[in-house]
Scaffold this active site. Structure first.
Site, PDB file in Angstrom:
ATOM      1  CG  ASP A  58      10.732 -69.157  -1.724  1.00 26.65           C
ATOM      2  OD1 ASP A  58      11.503 -68.996  -2.684  1.00 26.65           O
ATOM      3  OD2 ASP A  58      10.700 -70.194  -1.029  1.00 26.65           O
ATOM      4  CE1 TYR A  75      15.948 -67.985   4.690  1.00 30.04           C
ATOM      5  CE2 TYR A  75      17.953 -69.308   4.710  1.00 30.04           C
ATOM      6  CZ  TYR A  75      17.072 -68.466   4.047  1.00 30.04           C
ATOM      7  OH  TYR A  75      17.324 -68.109   2.750  1.00 30.04           O
TER       8      TYR A  75
END
Length: 248
Positions: free
Chosen positions: A55, A113
């Protein structure tokens, strides 16, 4: 016509980009890569396929992508040329030849992540774009206990945000979920077979609230059973999140 496939490992600072995916009139990582590969190869049809979207404002240490070319290219020349043309907040780490059967997204077995939190009264200015700052002390033990309940195969509908398109399946498997503190930095590491839109940032927002004592550890199970997002789940800011590695 014979084609050659090239695998890229990419590191980038997402601060000045509108995410990974190419969008009209917006500066994105994918868009910058394709624009500069056109300059190198002279082929406007080159498409760079990433392992997944990040994002706006999210960073990457080890994003993986691939592209095809009808010309046989030198790996080192591709790397050097791209790094000369790209802004210095995007770097090509490696270039490798791969089989046409390889796909950066569909061949991936898992992704990791990492989310970074500065848990101190003062945030050093040189890391302000790469940390979420929480001045109140977080209970790491409670956060880890809640994270442990998220490991496994679950429907994570409670931990995603409507991306603006239909999601047919919100079941994902989390393999590992570790929370460590080094000095004043809390590092959240999560590895899974896939992630929904803003899922890691939703995990993080929830775990921060657990660490602050707002929610009991066992509330994690309630959220998983509800399979519907509610106002209790906050989305942590993008700036602390890194796509760390993609495993094949």
């Amino acid at each position: 016509m014979k084609k050659y496939r090239y695998k890229l490992k990419i590191s980038y600072d997402g601060l000045n980009y509108q995410g990974w995916q190419k969008q009209p009139n917006k500066k994105t990582i994918q868009g910058e890569l394709e624009k500069n590969l056109f300059k190198i190869c002279g082929n406007s049809n080159i498409s760079v396929e990433g392992s997944g979207r990040t994002d706006t404002g999210v960073h990457a240490k080890g994003q993986i992508a691939h592209f095809d070319s009808v010309d046989k290219l030198d790996n080192q020349s591709i790397k050097q040329s791209l790094n000369c043309l790209l802004c210095d907040d995007i770097r090509i780490c490696t270039v490798n030849n791969v089989s046409l059967n390889f796909h950066s997204r569909f061949s991936a077995k898992s992704k990791e992540y990492r989310y970074f939190i500065c848990n101190a009264k003062t945030l050093s200015p040189h890391i302000r774009n790469y940390r979420y700052h929480e001045t109140r002390e977080l209970n790491i033990k409670e956060m880890q206990q809640a994270a442990n309940l998220l490991i496994g195969n679950h429907d994570f509908a409670s931990f995603t945000v409507n991306p603006g398109y239909i999601i047919n399946n919100s079941v994902r498997e989390i393999f590992t979920f570790d929370i460590n503190k080094i000095d004043s930095t809390i590092i959240i590491k999560v590895c899974g077979n896939g992630f929904l839109y803003k899922m890691v940032r939703s995990f993080t927002g929830f775990l921060i609230d657990v660490g602050l004592g707002r929610f009991d550890v066992n509330y994690t199970n309630d959220l998983l059973m509800k399979m519907k997002r509610n106002k209790d789940i906050k989305t942590a800011p993008a700036k602390g999140l890194f796509l760390w590695r993609v495993n094949y």
